[in-house]
Write a protein that holds these residues in place. Structure first.
Motif, mmCIF file in Angstrom:
data_model
loop_
_atom_site.group_PDB
_atom_site.id
_atom_site.type_symbol
_atom_site.label_atom_id
_atom_site.label_comp_id
_atom_site.label_asym_id
_atom_site.label_seq_id
_atom_site.Cartn_x
_atom_site.Cartn_y
_atom_site.Cartn_z
ATOM 1 N N ALA A 50 0.847 -1.209 0.000
ATOM 2 C CA ALA A 50 0.000 0.000 0.000
ATOM 3 C C ALA A 50 0.874 1.249 0.000
ATOM 4 N N MET A 51 1.978 1.217 0.753
ATOM 5 C CA MET A 51 2.840 2.399 0.821
ATOM 6 C C MET A 51 3.556 2.633 -0.508
ATOM 7 N N LYS A 52 3.866 1.546 -1.237
ATOM 8 C CA LYS A 52 4.500 1.708 -2.560
ATOM 9 C C LYS A 52 3.581 2.536 -3.454
ATOM 10 N N GLN A 53 2.303 2.189 -3.420
ATOM 11 C CA GLN A 53 1.335 2.929 -4.251
ATOM 12 C C GLN A 53 1.228 4.379 -3.798
ATOM 13 N N ILE A 54 1.233 4.568 -2.496
ATOM 14 C CA ILE A 54 1.111 5.933 -1.967
ATOM 15 C C ILE A 54 2.338 6.772 -2.350
ATOM 16 N N VAL A 55 3.523 6.166 -2.215
ATOM 17 C CA VAL A 55 4.752 6.898 -2.562
ATOM 18 C C VAL A 55 4.713 7.281 -4.045
ATOM 19 N N THR A 56 4.290 6.342 -4.900
ATOM 20 C CA THR A 56 4.201 6.632 -6.329
ATOM 21 C C THR A 56 3.209 7.771 -6.566
ATOM 22 N N HIS A 57 2.077 7.719 -5.902
ATOM 23 C CA HIS A 57 1.060 8.762 -6.055
ATOM 24 C C HIS A 57 1.607 10.128 -5.604
ATOM 25 N N GLN A 271 11.579 25.553 14.980
ATOM 26 C CA GLN A 271 12.316 26.241 13.907
ATOM 27 C C GLN A 271 13.820 26.147 14.148
ATOM 28 N N ALA A 272 14.204 26.216 15.412
ATOM 29 C CA ALA A 272 15.634 26.133 15.734
ATOM 30 C C ALA A 272 16.154 24.704 15.649
ATOM 31 N N GLN A 273 15.252 23.723 15.762
ATOM 32 C CA GLN A 273 15.718 22.323 15.759
ATOM 33 C C GLN A 273 15.848 21.739 14.363
ATOM 34 N N ASP A 274 14.760 21.808 13.572
ATOM 35 C CA ASP A 274 14.840 21.137 12.270
ATOM 36 C C ASP A 274 14.030 21.826 11.164
ATOM 37 N N ILE A 275 13.588 23.041 11.397
ATOM 38 C CA ILE A 275 12.824 23.844 10.426
ATOM 39 C C ILE A 275 11.441 23.242 10.164
ATOM 40 N N CYS A 276 11.423 21.999 9.716
ATOM 41 C CA CYS A 276 10.130 21.331 9.545
ATOM 42 C C CYS A 276 10.363 19.817 9.537
ATOM 43 N N THR A 277 9.293 19.092 9.830
ATOM 44 C CA THR A 277 9.356 17.623 9.758
ATOM 45 C C THR A 277 9.376 17.203 8.296
ATOM 46 N N THR A 278 10.023 16.083 8.004
ATOM 47 C CA THR A 278 10.121 15.603 6.621
ATOM 48 C C THR A 278 8.783 15.760 5.869
ATOM 49 N N VAL A 279 8.811 16.610 4.845
ATOM 50 C CA VAL A 279 7.573 16.932 4.138
ATOM 51 C C VAL A 279 7.100 15.717 3.339
ATOM 52 N N PHE A 280 8.057 15.020 2.758
ATOM 53 C CA PHE A 280 7.696 13.829 1.983
ATOM 54 C C PHE A 280 6.974 12.812 2.880
ATOM 55 N N GLY A 281 7.526 12.607 4.044
ATOM 56 C CA GLY A 281 6.901 11.685 5.004
ATOM 57 C C GLY A 281 5.494 12.144 5.375
ATOM 58 N N GLN A 282 5.319 13.441 5.568
ATOM 59 C CA GLN A 282 3.990 13.958 5.938
ATOM 60 C C GLN A 282 2.973 13.715 4.821
ATOM 61 N N TYR A 283 3.403 13.901 3.576
ATOM 62 C CA TYR A 283 2.483 13.652 2.451
ATOM 63 C C TYR A 283 2.077 12.179 2.412
ATOM 64 N N CYS A 284 3.057 11.303 2.637
ATOM 65 C CA CYS A 284 2.744 9.858 2.599
ATOM 66 C C CYS A 284 1.770 9.507 3.717
ATOM 67 N N VAL A 285 2.031 10.014 4.927
ATOM 68 C CA VAL A 285 1.155 9.700 6.057
ATOM 69 C C VAL A 285 -0.243 10.251 5.797
ATOM 70 N N PHE A 286 -0.309 11.464 5.224
ATOM 71 C CA PHE A 286 -1.626 12.047 4.941
ATOM 72 C C PHE A 286 -2.404 11.172 3.969
ATOM 73 N N GLU A 287 -1.746 10.710 2.915
ATOM 74 C CA GLU A 287 -2.439 9.868 1.923
ATOM 75 C C GLU A 287 -2.937 8.580 2.583
ATOM 76 N N ALA A 288 -2.123 8.027 3.481
ATOM 77 C CA ALA A 288 -2.555 6.804 4.183
ATOM 78 C C ALA A 288 -3.798 7.094 5.025
#
Ligand SMILES: Cc1ncc(COP(=O)(O)O)c(C=O)c1O
Length: 417
Positions: A50-57, A271-288
């Motif tokens: 399922a995650m393969k499909q989500i990553v492709t999407h 902002q001082a620690q990491d600016i933002c959480t991995t955006v790619f990861g957030q998109y994948c989690v959102f799609e799931a």
């Protein structure tokens, strides 16, 4: 002159020690080792196809945004989905502005420590409690007051007594940190009456509660208990959620749900620690989340882990000497064991390792270093046949230690190979 980096370390760096769990995770690499030590999800619980499909999407339809920096607060649609989900699943609806996406819930904890704790401030926690939280508190040089627990976690009367005893120090107490559902390390769950009581006590002593809930949705039996956050009418509870155990820890996506002022400070600290959480990861989690895959998947993880828990409990029931006490958690990843008082689980660990079975000793989870005879077993990671074999090996180690104590010999004189 030789360069001495030691001289440059901060006080906090000077106090940093490798955690026992990290050290033990290295043992997973030995092929003959059966490890119940880590707290890892089982790779069979990762929804790979399922995650393969989500990553492709995500790459086909959202690559320009998903590969870019994102807002520190997180991907807006993921925050909205979480805000809604907290209403639907936990009875704790949130406004999207009260959700901050973090790099795992560990970062949420660290951000809260940064914005709330000065050196010598006081944190109250269950004793035992999650080791990663103790590390975060120590990194801020806070004083950690462990509160006595029973089969439901923190005992409200013990908490109240400690709060009363703070006296002139009461202004240094900042928050109560709890893992009320399927606790790490104990697997225990606090009932609704006790949750209310602790929430009321926090109000009475004007403290924040940090409710850390990475395991709440991994329930294998019984009725769900609403998070403490669902009782919160005044912004007194900062709730930490995580996708690590219900989807995959590799995404490093978690969240903080908190009232607006605390939220703004946490955003500045992030902002001082990491600016933002991995955006790619957030998109994948959102799609799931939106494709409804997540909740179907959680059902399958629960079926997998329920079977593993039952297998481990049956093996323990069949193998362990009756003087050992263990619990039967209704969810999560861990069992909690108490050996007879005369046995030190840390001293026994090398014997277990010699016999190719590993556990985590309970002691590091106790803020005051007690709990010498306790240990944690993880049941989610090992393969089924290894669970049975590993419990047999452990049983032999425990039996030998108990026999040695009964015959007056010390643990170091037990030989089991
Ligand atoms: C109680 C507790 N809180 C937080 C975490 C950190 O999880 P995450 O992967 O979301 O950072 C863990 C991980 O095991 C945990 O057990």
């Amino acid at each position: 002159m030789t360069f001495d980096i030691q001289r440059l370390f901060s006080i906090v760096a000077g106090q940093l020690r490798a955690s026992e769990i990290r050290e033990l995770l290295k043992l997973l690499d030995r092929p003959e080792m059966i490890s119940f030590a880590g707290g890892l999800p089982n790779p069979a619980a990762f929804p790979i196809s399922a995650m393969k499909q989500i990553v492709t999407h995500v790459m086909q339809d959202h690559a320009p945004e998903a590969l870019q920096y994102g807002p520190t607060e997180g991907h807006f649609r993921l925050r909205s989905a979480i805000a809604r989900g907290m209403g639907q699943h936990f009875g704790a609806p949130q406004d999207v502005d009260n959700i901050l996406i973090t790099t795992g819930s560990q970062q949420a904890l660290s951000l809260l420590c940064t914005v709330l704790l000065d050196p010598d401030d006081i944190v109250l926690t269950a004793s035992p409690t999650y080791l990663g939280a103790l590390l975060a508190f120590n990194a801020c040089r806070a004083r950690v007051h462990g509160v006595a627990t029973d089969a439901e976690g923190v005992i409200p009367e013990a908490l109240e007594e400690q709060l009363r005893a703070l006296g002139n120090d009461s202004h240094r107490a900042k928050f109560i940190y709890l893992v009320p559902t399927f606790d790490n390390p104990t697997g225990r769950t606090m009932g609704p009456t006790r949750r209310q009581r602790i929430y009321d006590l926090a109000g009475q002593y004007d403290l924040l509660i940090i409710e850390d809930d990475p395991y709440g949705l991994l329930r294998y039996e019984g009725e769900p208990v609403a998070p403490i956050k669902s009782l919160d009418r005044e912004g007194r509870v900062a709730y930490l959620g995580s996708f690590s155990k219900i989807l995959a820890p590799g995404f490093r996506v978690g969240w903080l749900a908190a009232e607006a002022t605390l939220m703004r400070k946490a955003v500045l600290a992030k902002q001082a620690q990491d600016i933002c959480t991995t955006v790619f990861g957030q998109y994948c989690v959102f799609e799931a989340m939106v494709h409804d895959m997540l909740f179907r998947h959680i059902e399958s993880i629960c079926a997998l882990y329920r079977a593993k828990r039952d297998l481990m409990l049956d093996a323990i029931q069949n193998e362990f000497p009756s003087v050992i006490r263990w619990n039967r958690p209704c969810g999560g990843l861990f069992l909690w064991l108490e050996l007879p008082d005369a046995i030190d689980a840390t001293e026994l660990l090398p014997k277990a390792i010699t016999n190719n079975v590993a556990y985590v000793t309970g002691k590091p989870f106790f803020p005051d270093g007690t709990g010498h005879n306790t240990l944690r077993l993880n049941f989610s990671y090992a393969q089924d046949q290894h669970i049975v074999e590993g419990i047999k090996r452990l049983s032999n180690v425990f039996r030998a230690a108990i026999d040695a104590v009964d015959s007056g010999a010390g643990v170091d004189r037990i030989a089991i190979f």
